[in-house]
Design an enzyme around this catalytic site. Structure first.
Site, mmCIF file in Angstrom:
data_model
loop_
_atom_site.group_PDB
_atom_site.id
_atom_site.type_symbol
_atom_site.label_atom_id
_atom_site.label_comp_id
_atom_site.label_asym_id
_atom_site.label_seq_id
_atom_site.Cartn_x
_atom_site.Cartn_y
_atom_site.Cartn_z
ATOM 1 N N ARG A 34 74.141 18.624 29.558
ATOM 2 C CA ARG A 34 72.697 18.676 29.819
ATOM 3 C C ARG A 34 71.900 18.255 28.592
ATOM 4 O O ARG A 34 70.687 18.102 28.645
ATOM 5 C CB ARG A 34 72.275 20.070 30.316
ATOM 6 C CG ARG A 34 70.859 20.127 30.845
ATOM 7 C CD ARG A 34 70.566 21.315 31.779
ATOM 8 N NE ARG A 34 71.408 22.466 31.575
ATOM 9 C CZ ARG A 34 71.295 23.311 30.556
ATOM 10 N NH1 ARG A 34 70.361 23.134 29.654
ATOM 11 N NH2 ARG A 34 72.122 24.337 30.460
ATOM 12 N N ASP A 40 52.309 4.649 33.870
ATOM 13 C CA ASP A 40 53.433 4.381 34.759
ATOM 14 C C ASP A 40 53.585 2.860 34.825
ATOM 15 O O ASP A 40 52.756 2.164 35.409
ATOM 16 C CB ASP A 40 53.151 4.985 36.144
ATOM 17 C CG ASP A 40 54.341 4.852 37.092
ATOM 18 O OD1 ASP A 40 55.125 3.901 36.930
ATOM 19 O OD2 ASP A 40 54.464 5.695 38.006
ATOM 20 N N TYR A 86 50.870 6.069 42.576
ATOM 21 C CA TYR A 86 52.009 6.450 43.399
ATOM 22 C C TYR A 86 51.717 7.795 44.067
ATOM 23 O O TYR A 86 51.316 8.755 43.402
ATOM 24 C CB TYR A 86 53.260 6.535 42.527
ATOM 25 C CG TYR A 86 54.463 6.955 43.304
ATOM 26 C CD1 TYR A 86 54.927 6.188 44.367
ATOM 27 C CD2 TYR A 86 55.138 8.132 43.004
ATOM 28 C CE1 TYR A 86 56.023 6.585 45.107
ATOM 29 C CE2 TYR A 86 56.242 8.534 43.730
ATOM 30 C CZ TYR A 86 56.675 7.748 44.790
ATOM 31 O OH TYR A 86 57.759 8.146 45.514
ATOM 32 N N LYS A 97 63.534 1.542 40.541
ATOM 33 C CA LYS A 97 62.974 0.297 41.047
ATOM 34 C C LYS A 97 63.504 -0.889 40.238
ATOM 35 O O LYS A 97 64.683 -1.180 40.310
ATOM 36 C CB LYS A 97 61.444 0.392 41.047
ATOM 37 C CG LYS A 97 60.906 1.730 41.598
ATOM 38 C CD LYS A 97 61.104 1.908 43.084
ATOM 39 C CE LYS A 97 60.792 3.312 43.593
ATOM 40 N NZ LYS A 97 59.499 3.873 43.224
HETATM 41 C C1 PLP Z 1 58.879 5.134 43.224
HETATM 42 C C2 PLP Z 1 57.822 5.374 42.208
HETATM 43 C C3 PLP Z 1 57.774 6.578 41.498
HETATM 44 C C4 PLP Z 1 58.740 7.721 41.785
HETATM 45 O O1 PLP Z 1 60.034 7.436 41.339
HETATM 46 P P1 PLP Z 1 61.369 8.086 41.980
HETATM 47 O O2 PLP Z 1 62.449 7.397 41.211
HETATM 48 O O3 PLP Z 1 61.344 7.754 43.438
HETATM 49 O O4 PLP Z 1 61.299 9.552 41.736
HETATM 50 C C5 PLP Z 1 56.810 6.726 40.530
HETATM 51 N N1 PLP Z 1 55.906 5.749 40.268
HETATM 52 C C6 PLP Z 1 55.901 4.586 40.940
HETATM 53 C C7 PLP Z 1 54.879 3.547 40.615
HETATM 54 C C8 PLP Z 1 56.850 4.350 41.941
HETATM 55 O O5 PLP Z 1 56.832 3.196 42.615
#
Ligand code: PLP
Length: 375
Positions: free
Chosen positions: A52, A173, A103, A198
């Site tokens: 961890r 983000d 998001y 992504k």
């Molecule tokens: C998908 C997404 C998230 C969340 O990420 P996860 O890996 O699904 O937890 C956060 N911000 C954006 C812009 C996203 O497209």
């Protein structure tokens, strides 16, 4: 187990860092790729300690993402785990300035934290004066650019400077742009988060997240706090998932180049398709959105007609996906019902266009037009 990585010469371009960073030290018979290490604990005396607190694959992944974004990276089990860790930098009753569109689960997390005492002011990030006014007394400015799913872009440098002047931390983000196209830390932003699920991982086969902190004194203190959060709350990435993320990131620059070219071409052609009311494309990146004539029913019909594009949530994989975002109850009501978000993959653009154009024409019959030209 040694965690030493090969030391690269300085000043390398992102395409080189994506390939070359985070490789094992060059000793005879050292592996070229870091092996996936499955071990819940380590012999005492080293920096890893326990599963961890460390893993050699984490270190390799973090070195690559850190090199690309220009900061210190910490890997998490998902984008939301990374976002929750970044938001842990705000006191419980602190003040967060957040965008109107972002998001949806980020906004949902802010809503749930506000039920527990967090104060949240929502702003239009394109309106700099409104953001500056909202920053009075703020602890943190949340940024997302381009935004999911509206594809709005904001002036990160101006907003980061305004946050700093107001004494607030700025967090961006950077999932949609990726560090190949946008490096927020170099524009003065304090913290970057990614859903590495992504583009970074890029193959729709893992969930992963990452927080990247500026490599200055304040950033190092925040990195320690985020690492403590990870150890305490335990939202850690599995070694295999991290290894797949590392494997994916080796081709990030190539995938972004092709997916971006595909998105730009599709945006250009969609703009003249009679079934399309509006195209949203910021001019860079591989995400775009269209508002389909005929509302939610027409947009759903397009999702039902496509045979190459996949109707699925998520984005940023090698395969092209689309979805009508308002099918989700969490989506802000200002996102149009007819909006289809498109994630352009790396397939042949003519095949992508043929499938999409046919689905649009079948779902939204138009009179007196013989459809778009494929030129
Ligand atoms: C998908 C997404 C998230 C969340 O990420 P996860 O890996 O699904 O937890 C956060 N911000 C954006 C812009 C996203 O497209």
């Amino acid at each position: 187990m040694s965690d030493a990585h090969h030391q690269l010469p300085p000043g390398l371009a992102p395409a080189t860092l994506a390939v070359a960073a985070g490789r094992p030290a060059r000793e005879p018979d050292a592996p070229v790729s870091p092996p996936v290490v499955f071990s819940s604990t380590y012999a005492a005396g080293g920096p890893m300690v326990y599963g961890r607190t460390g893993n050699p694959v984490w270190s390799a992944f973090e070195e690559v993402v850190g090199a690309l974004e220009g900061g210190r990276a910490l890997v998490f089990s998902s984008g939301m785990a990374a976002i929750a860790a970044a938001l842990s930098l705000v006191p419980r009753d602190g003040l967060v300035v957040a965008p109107q569109h972002a998001y949806n689960t980020t906004l949902d997390l802010l809503d749930s934290r506000s039920a527990e005492g967090l104060r949240v002011r929502r702003v239009d990030l394109a309106d700099l004066d409104a953001v500056v006014a909202a920053l009075d007394g703020a602890d943190l400015l949340w940024l997302e650019s381009p935004t999911n799913p509206m594809l709005e872009v904001c002036d990160l440098a101006a907003l980061a400077a305004a946050a700093r002047a107001a004494g607030a931390i700025s967090v961006c983000d950077n999932t949609f742009a990726t560090p190949v196209l946008q490096r927020p830390l170099s524009l003065g932003v304090d913290v970057v988060v990614h859903s590495a699920t992504k583009y970074l991982a890029g193959h729709s086969d893992v969930l992963l997240g990452v927080v990247v902190l500026a490599d200055d004194e304040a950033g190092r203190a925040r990195a320690a706090a985020v690492e403590t959060h990870r150890r305490r709350y335990g939202a850690i990435a599995g070694p295999m998932e991290t290894w797949l993320g590392l494997r994916g990131i080796r081709t990030l620059h190539l995938r972004m180049e092709r997916a971006t070219a595909n998105a730009a071409e599709l945006a250009r052609r969609l703009a003249t398709h009679p079934a399309v009311e509006r195209v949203r494309y910021p001019g860079f990146g591989a995400m775009l959105a269209v508002e389909v004539r005929g509302g939610a029913a027409a947009a759903d019909a397009v999702s039902g007609e496509v045979r190459l594009w996949l109707d699925a949530t998520s984005l940023g994989g090698v395969e092209s996906t689309l979805e009508r975002r308002r099918r989700w109850a969490l989506e802000p009501l200002t996102v149009p019902e007819s909006l289809l978000r498109l994630s352009a993959g790396v397939e042949d653009v003519e095949d992508l266009w043929a499938d999409l154009a046919a689905a649009l024409s079948a779902a939204v019959p138009t009179q007196g037009e013989d459809g778009p030209s494929a030129s």
